[in-house]
Design an enzyme around this catalytic site. Structure first.
Site, PDB file in Angstrom:
ATOM      1  N   ASP A 111       8.062  -1.793   7.893  1.00  0.00           N
ATOM      2  CA  ASP A 111       7.492  -2.108   6.583  1.00  0.00           C
ATOM      3  C   ASP A 111       7.226  -0.840   5.782  1.00  0.00           C
ATOM      4  O   ASP A 111       7.495  -0.769   4.581  1.00  0.00           O
ATOM      5  CB  ASP A 111       6.180  -2.880   6.746  1.00  0.00           C
ATOM      6  CG  ASP A 111       6.351  -4.157   7.535  1.00  0.00           C
ATOM      7  OD1 ASP A 111       7.499  -4.621   7.660  1.00  0.00           O
ATOM      8  OD2 ASP A 111       5.339  -4.694   8.028  1.00  0.00           O
TER       9      ASP A 111
ATOM     10  N   HIS B 259       0.837  -1.210   0.000  1.00  0.00           N
ATOM     11  CA  HIS B 259       0.000   0.000   0.000  1.00  0.00           C
ATOM     12  C   HIS B 259       0.870   1.258   0.000  1.00  0.00           C
ATOM     13  O   HIS B 259       0.568   2.242  -0.683  1.00  0.00           O
ATOM     14  CB  HIS B 259      -0.916   0.002   1.216  1.00  0.00           C
ATOM     15  CG  HIS B 259      -2.049  -0.992   1.124  1.00  0.00           C
ATOM     16  ND1 HIS B 259      -1.855  -2.324   1.347  1.00  0.00           N
ATOM     17  CD2 HIS B 259      -3.360  -0.826   0.828  1.00  0.00           C
ATOM     18  CE1 HIS B 259      -3.015  -2.963   1.207  1.00  0.00           C
ATOM     19  NE2 HIS B 259      -3.943  -2.082   0.892  1.00  0.00           N
TER      20      HIS B 259
ATOM     21  N   HIS C  78       0.574  -2.851   9.463  1.00  0.00           N
ATOM     22  CA  HIS C  78       1.960  -3.102   9.100  1.00  0.00           C
ATOM     23  C   HIS C  78       2.848  -2.591  10.217  1.00  0.00           C
ATOM     24  O   HIS C  78       2.500  -1.641  10.931  1.00  0.00           O
ATOM     25  CB  HIS C  78       2.338  -2.381   7.795  1.00  0.00           C
ATOM     26  CG  HIS C  78       2.030  -3.159   6.552  1.00  0.00           C
ATOM     27  ND1 HIS C  78       2.812  -4.196   6.099  1.00  0.00           N
ATOM     28  CD2 HIS C  78       1.009  -3.035   5.669  1.00  0.00           C
ATOM     29  CE1 HIS C  78       2.292  -4.677   4.990  1.00  0.00           C
ATOM     30  NE2 HIS C  78       1.193  -4.001   4.701  1.00  0.00           N
TER      31      HIS C  78
END
Length: 357
Positions: free
Chosen positions: A274, A227, A270
């Site tokens: 990350d 994302h 996350h």
């Protein structure tokens, strides 16, 4: 005592200088240099007068032919598209494989994360992330559709997104992290059922890998955040291929990207590492690629160490004929009427009328 020269005699030195002058040349330092005589000027003047009296011709100024410095090369764009599609499908396969190796959250609790220590989880935050991502992708798609050099910008986007997801496949596969929160619900493991795994791959592809579509129920795709890659890359492309004076447009897209990235952490979907790694790899790869593409001296410089990257041959294939930075030019993508319906004789109407006169 010098004897005076007789009347009618000439100095030998003067005579040697006048002889070349009569032949139309003048000797200077032992070299013969041409001298424009009055006869040649009269001939040119007479030629111009003759051309002025007989004007039975039409003078057409033809500009010198210029090579296309920004060729479309749609075949290369198609290659980049298939490269991106292949790596996106490969990512879904790797996620399905890694999901089988994720340890249960009861036996392996989430790793410590400083952001989670200070910010409590907000349930709807990840929905904001995915909505912002879809808005940015839609804006970039529309902008690319109207861009004059959409083939060049498009293949750069496809190549970078494919390379970033290829890197993501490697990092996900070599290191499997536990889930970042106890709230996460992972789909049951299949334990070697290949047919069910293929169904999960197809479900993930058709749903776009989004949680709001109900297609992403697997765990293990943590390092690094996909994302964050999409939010960062779409903003960078929107800014790069839009006029610099559109500061309000860039600010709006930056806010969409920044809010979406922060909401990933607020939703505890996350780990912080990350997101940081995803932003670092995405931004650096974008800047490296466009630096090499926009500076022609770097493409053939022996001191350019970016040529040692593994993707440099692919870069040369895509950018070999692009000889200048891509300008922010936009046009209507569909021309009407088509060129085959335009009467070509209209271009020569003025020439024909001149000849008739």
């Amino acid at each position: 005592m010098a004897t005076p020269m007789l009347h009618g005699e000439r100095d030998p030195t003067t005579a040697s200088l006048e002889l070349p002058m009569q032949a139309g040349v003048m000797a200077i330092g032992g070299k013969a240099c041409p001298v424009h005589t009055p006869g040649s000027e009269d001939a040119k003047r007479g030629l111009r007068k003759a051309m002025a009296r007989h004007r039975d011709y039409v003078k057409i100024s033809v500009p010198p032919a210029k090579a296309n410095r920004l060729p479309a090369e749609w075949c290369k764009t198609l290659v980049a598209f298939f490269y991106a599609a292949f790596n996106l499908v490969l990512t879904t396969v790797v996620i399905t494989v890694v999901h089988e190796r994720v340890p249960a959250k009861e036996s392996s609790p989430p790793l410590p994360d400083k952001f989670f220590d200070y910010i409590d989880r907000v349930k709807w935050a990840f929905t904001v992330t995915e909505v912002n991502g879809m808005v940015l992708v839609s804006i970039w798609t529309i902008q690319l559709f109207f861009h004059k050099y959409k083939s060049i910008a498009g293949r750069r986007f496809f190549f970078l997104i494919g390379t970033l997801y290829l890197y993501r496949c490697v990092t996900m596969y070599i290191t499997t992290l536990p889930v970042p929160g106890m709230h996460m619900t992972c789909a049951p493991k299949l334990h070697g059922d290949s047919q069910a795994k293929m169904q999960r791959v197809l479900q993930l592809i058709t749903g776009g890998g989004l949680s709001i579509t109900g297609s992403h129920l697997m765990c293990g795709d943590f390092l690094y955040s996909g994302h964050t890659v999409m939010l960062t890359l779409t903003y960078l492309f929107i800014k790069e291929y839009s006029p610099k004076s559109f500061w309000w447009y860039h600010l709006m897209c930056w806010l969409l990207s920044a809010v979406g990235i922060v909401c990933i952490l607020v939703a505890h979907e996350h780990y912080s590492v990350d997101v940081v790694v995803a932003y670092f790899i995405t931004s650096r790869l974008f800047w490296w690629y466009h630096t090499m593409a926009n500076l022609q001296t770097l493409k053939c410089s022996p001191n350019n160490y970016l040529t040692h990257t593994w993707w440099n041959p692919v870069f040369n294939f895509f950018e070999r004929n692009v000889q200048t930075p891509v300008p922010c030019s936009y046009c209507w993508p569909i021309t009407w009427p088509p060129a085959c319906l335009v009467n070509p004789c209209e271009k020569y109407s003025m020439v024909q009328s001149t000849r008739e006169e």
